[in-house]
Scaffold this active site. Structure first.
Site, PDB file in Angstrom:
ATOM      1  N   SER A 238       0.583  -1.230  -0.007  1.00 22.99           N
ATOM      2  CA  SER A 238      -0.238   0.313   0.438  1.00 22.99           C
ATOM      3  C   SER A 238       1.041   1.084   0.069  1.00 22.99           C
ATOM      4  CB  SER A 238      -1.633   0.026   1.363  1.00 22.99           C
ATOM      5  OG  SER A 238      -1.835   0.581   0.829  1.00 22.99           O
TER       6      SER A 238
ATOM      7  N   ASP B 186      -9.166  -4.149  -6.476  1.00 23.06           N
ATOM      8  CA  ASP B 186      -9.034  -3.758  -4.927  1.00 23.06           C
ATOM      9  C   ASP B 186      -9.848  -2.323  -4.373  1.00 23.06           C
ATOM     10  OD1 ASP B 186      -6.826  -2.090  -2.644  1.00 23.06           O
ATOM     11  OD2 ASP B 186      -5.707  -2.280  -4.260  1.00 23.06           O
TER      12      ASP B 186
ATOM     13  N   HIS C 290      -7.808  -5.582  -1.565  1.00 23.33           N
ATOM     14  CA  HIS C 290      -6.699  -4.508  -0.750  1.00 23.33           C
ATOM     15  C   HIS C 290      -5.277  -5.431  -0.041  1.00 23.33           C
ATOM     16  CE1 HIS C 290      -3.525  -1.083  -0.649  1.00 23.33           C
ATOM     17  NE2 HIS C 290      -4.200  -1.205   0.800  1.00 23.33           N
TER      18      HIS C 290
END
Length: 818
Positions: free
Chosen positions: A681, A754, A788
């Protein structure tokens, strides 16, 4: 460490590694098969080990619930049809959260705290469920059980383990799986599928016309969101799956509908069980923001469903200013006061919701008691944004406010029986871990609501905290006299262990249930008395990954060129001795953070008394393959005296990385020519920047990142300014701008769907295209059905295989650089 899971306060028995993100399909390398690969041993075996149960102490303090849970699910489970609507993801089969959004629980064992006797819940074979919720009297647990065509509401008796269904597969958990017990523990408030619901709308084969949006009425500076409505067909699906009927299910099996069906985001009993607070979304919908920002009404209903008081009627909230301290106008954070029969509490901005507007009072906190016919009373005025209330009793509550720009937190002691005044009892930088005084310890009252625990003198409350110091984390229990401010420490975790409070067994805190771990022993629950007696074990969970028992770790500290103190945790593989064996290939895995105070940015907390085992797609698995790991090396981005931290992001990031590399090389554990960097991330964003702006690393691994900040123009991470207010900073921070300077190999991994704000899969797709076009060595891996955080066993295994193969090729077995 405790966390709330589906209404039950759970103590996790081990920390699981983070999962990962999204992206579009890509062509395979020539001759490469379209198949998932398995990581080398012992990684694969550890991934397949049954997870340690979660645990929860019941409200009556007599029983512990141990929740077994499923291991990593197969990718086929994630491949079940998923609808992505208005910021939610749901499974149309059962009208609940999509499989990628939850971990199924598979069983319950109730353990008597005093004598250790165990009773297993008599759930049908193959059961999986979510949202376990204790009844206020601690006698039962309600849950939502998965069935072939929906979610069923069940209740389990904690004394006998007897389990039975209260409903058929009618629960509607599209907007959340919350269950709320009545205070008498005789009924459960839940959201149901409306009776007689018609079949779901069929997708349009061909649209009736274009989708059109128009602006120009007012600014709407919204941040990037995922899974939004996109057309009228989405709106019809949203109406179908999210329309719910509020209902009360009695433990006798009778189900009573409450009011009319609607799109219900929240519903909760008042503490006395007389009223219901409900938030309902209404049209017109938006294609720019998620459902929680749609027009909405918050109202109080009686138990027949009649609206007796409207708290708020809010318009579409797509025009909240970009700064983080900005809020929408009107009542927000509406809740029931926990220690009163039926009193509403909410906050309203007094500065127009815009922190850039000068104002002495930012927020005002209101109260209104049943029958809700009078004028609201002002509980307290705040100079910062309202961040919640910890309730205690009629003359004592603690209101917390925060201000992001300064990272300041204020805690104010208020007297709800004499509202309008307050006394500041804590004022601090909320990022300052070394000087955290702890927070009020709360326990459920008779209505099942969390309230402060008062000592026998009637003036003092109990505090709990992490007790973070430079030497380590030593959680504590203390007593604070609210009148005099005198603080008395009652207990602190020993220096060789990390022991946290799960719950009280005695009101005065003299007996506790704790969760204790050491460097070498996994976390388990025990009964601890403060009289000095030896603790009594309650659980005996084994080491989930004994293959890593010989791994060594130490906190290392070093200094950045500008004087900021830095630290990281250095892990070495089992049996490695740097003096004897020489340096190893090393991976630095990090995540930057922003600060306004350099002294706080440089704080060190030694976690050497914690039990650490990797899970999921954790980078710590690399220890089994001959790599050293520098975990979480400090990457502080500091803004001092009002300066914006990100204006010098690249310079500070590069300086922190250089200091970390110098430190591990000086220790003899790493070879300067064989160091990799990686992150997930915002850590992936960091990785790409370090490869673009330094030559410190042989390669990088960037998972689920964002690389072009012009695609997040209304702010990102801790950046509050818009692209047009800080164009140079957005451009300079974007590694996409400098793709032509990435001259080290980089591995990009992204989940196909995501769901994280800002890390759209297109970020990796476009960055890979830029790298390819400029001649960089790059590999781009897209994980089907993953969000994610990576969930499927195949996805996690393949991610770890990719990481090992990439590092072996570009670090461990790579020829020396010229």
């Amino acid at each position: 460490m405790t966390r709330a899971v589906g209404g039950v306060r759970m103590a996790a028995a081990m920390a699981l590694g983070a999962a990962v993100a999204a992206g579009p399909a890509m062509a395979q390398s020539a001759g490469e098969a379209l198949t998932y690969r398995q990581p080398p041993e012992p990684i694969a075996s550890i991934l397949d080990t049954a997870p340690t149960p979660l645990s929860s102490l019941g409200p009556d303090r007599s029983r512990l619930a141990l929740f077994s849970r499923s291991a990593l699910p197969p990718v086929a489970e994630l491949a079940e049809p998923t609808l992505r609507l208005a910021g939610y993801r749901l499974n149309p089969r059962n009208n609940g959260p999509a499989n990628g959004r939850l971990t199924w629980l598979t069983g319950i064992t109730f353990k008597n705290v005093e004598d250790g006797r165990e009773v297993a819940a008599a759930l049908p074979a193959g059961t999986r469920f979510i949202a376990p919720t204790w009844s206020p009297d601690g006698a039962k647990v309600a849950l939502l059980k998965d069935a072939p065509t929906g979610l069923e509401l069940w209740v389990v008796d904690a004394a006998t383990g007897a389990a039975r269904a209260l409903t058929g597969p009618i629960a509607n958990a599209a907007a959340g799986a919350d269950l709320a017990w009545s205070p008498d523990s005789r009924a459960v408030l839940f959201r149901a599928i409306p009776e007689g619901r018609r079949p779901a709308p069929t997708p349009e084969v061909a649209p009736n016309g274009p989708v059109i949006e128009q602006t120009g009425i007012r600014p709407a500076p919204v941040r990037t969101y995922q899974d939004l409505l996109g057309n009228p067909a989405d709106e019809r699906l949203f109406d179908h799956y999210f329309t719910a009927q509020l209902a009360i299910a009695g433990i006798d099996g009778r189900v009573t509908p409450i009011g009319a069906p609607g799109i219900l985001l929240d519903a909760a009993f008042s503490p006395d069980g007389t009223w219901i607070l409900q938030t309902q979304v209404k049209p017109p919908y938006s294609y720019a923001v998620p459902a929680r920002l749609f027009p909405a009404e918050t109202a109080v209903l009686d138990r027949t469903g009649r609206v007796v008081h409207q708290v708020a009627d809010l318009p579409l909230r797509d025009n909240i200013p970009p700064p983080f301290d900005a809020v929408a106008l009107g009542p927000r954070s509406v809740q029931w006061r926990a220690d009163a029969p039926a009193t509403l509490v909410w906050a309203e901005a007094q500065d127009g919701g815009d922190p850039r507007t000068p104002a002495e009072i930012r927020d005002r906190v209101f109260m209104l008691s049943a029958p809700f016919t009078g004028a609201p009373a002002t509980l307290v005025d705040l100079q910062q944004r309202y961040a919640g209330v910890t309730w205690g009793r009629d003359d004592a509550a603690i209101v917390t406010s925060r201000w992001f720009n300064t990272r300041r937190e204020t805690r104010i002691l208020v007297d709800p029986s004499n509202p309008g005044q307050g006394r500041v009892i804590v004022e601090r930088n909320y990022q300052d871990r070394h000087n955290d005084p702890g927070s009020a310890l709360t326990e459920p009252n008779a209505a099942g609501r969390q309230v402060m625990v008062f000592a026998a003198d009637g003036e003092s409350i109990l505090l709990e905290g992490d007790g973070a110091t430079r030497e380590g984390e030593f959680p504590f229990l203390a007593r604070l006299n609210l009148r005099t401010g005198e603080r008395t420490e009652l207990w602190r975790s020993s220096r060789d262990a990390y022991e946290t409070i799960v719950g009280l067994l005695a009101e005065d805190g003299s007996r506790l249930v704790t969760r204790r771990e050491t460097r070498d022993t996994p976390a388990n629950l025990m009964i601890r008395s403060l009289d000095g007696a030896a603790p009594t074990p309650l659980t005996s969970f084994p080491d989930p990954a004994p293959q890593l028992a010989g791994v060594t770790r130490q906190l290392i500290t070093y200094t950045r060129a500008d004087g900021v103190q830095l630290s990281g945790t250095l892990y070495l593989p089992t049996g490695h001795d740097a003096a004897r064996d020489g340096p190893l290939p090393l991976v630095m895995w990090a995540y930057p953070a922003e600060f306004t105070d350099p002294s706080v940015a440089g704080q060190v907390v030694d976690t050497g008394n914690r039990f650490v085992r990797p899970g999921g797609s954790s980078h710590l698995f690399l220890l089994t393959q001959g790599y050293a790991v520098l975990d979480d090396p400090s990457m502080p981005i500091v803004g001092v005296n009002g300066a914006e931290p990100n204006d010098t992001y690249v310079e500070q990031l590069s300086a922190s990385a250089r200091a970390a590399v110098d430190a591990v090389v000086a220790m003899g554990v790493a070879d300067r020519d064989r160091i990799a960097v990686g992150g997930h991330s915002y850590g992936a964003f960091m990785t790409a920047n370090l490869l673009a702006h330094t030559d410190l690393f042989r390669t990088g691994i960037a998972r689920s990142g964002a690389y072009n900040r012009t695609l997040t123009p209304f702010g990102f991470q801790a950046e509050q300014r818009t692209y047009w207010e800080a164009t140079d900073t957005y451009t300079r921070m974007s590694p996409f701008t400098y793709a032509n300077q990435v001259n080290e190999p980089i591995l990009l991994i992204h989940g196909e769907i995501d769901d994280n704000s800002g890390t759209f899969p297109v970020q990796s797709e476009r960055f890979f295209a830029a790298l390819k076009g400029t001649g960089a060595t790059a590999r781009y891996v897209v994980l089907p059905y993953e969000a994610h955080g990576y969930r499927a066993r195949e996805s996690v295994g393949h991610t770890l295989w990719e990481m090992v193969e990439w590092l072996d090729a570009h670090v461990k077995n790579a020829p020396p650089r010229n």
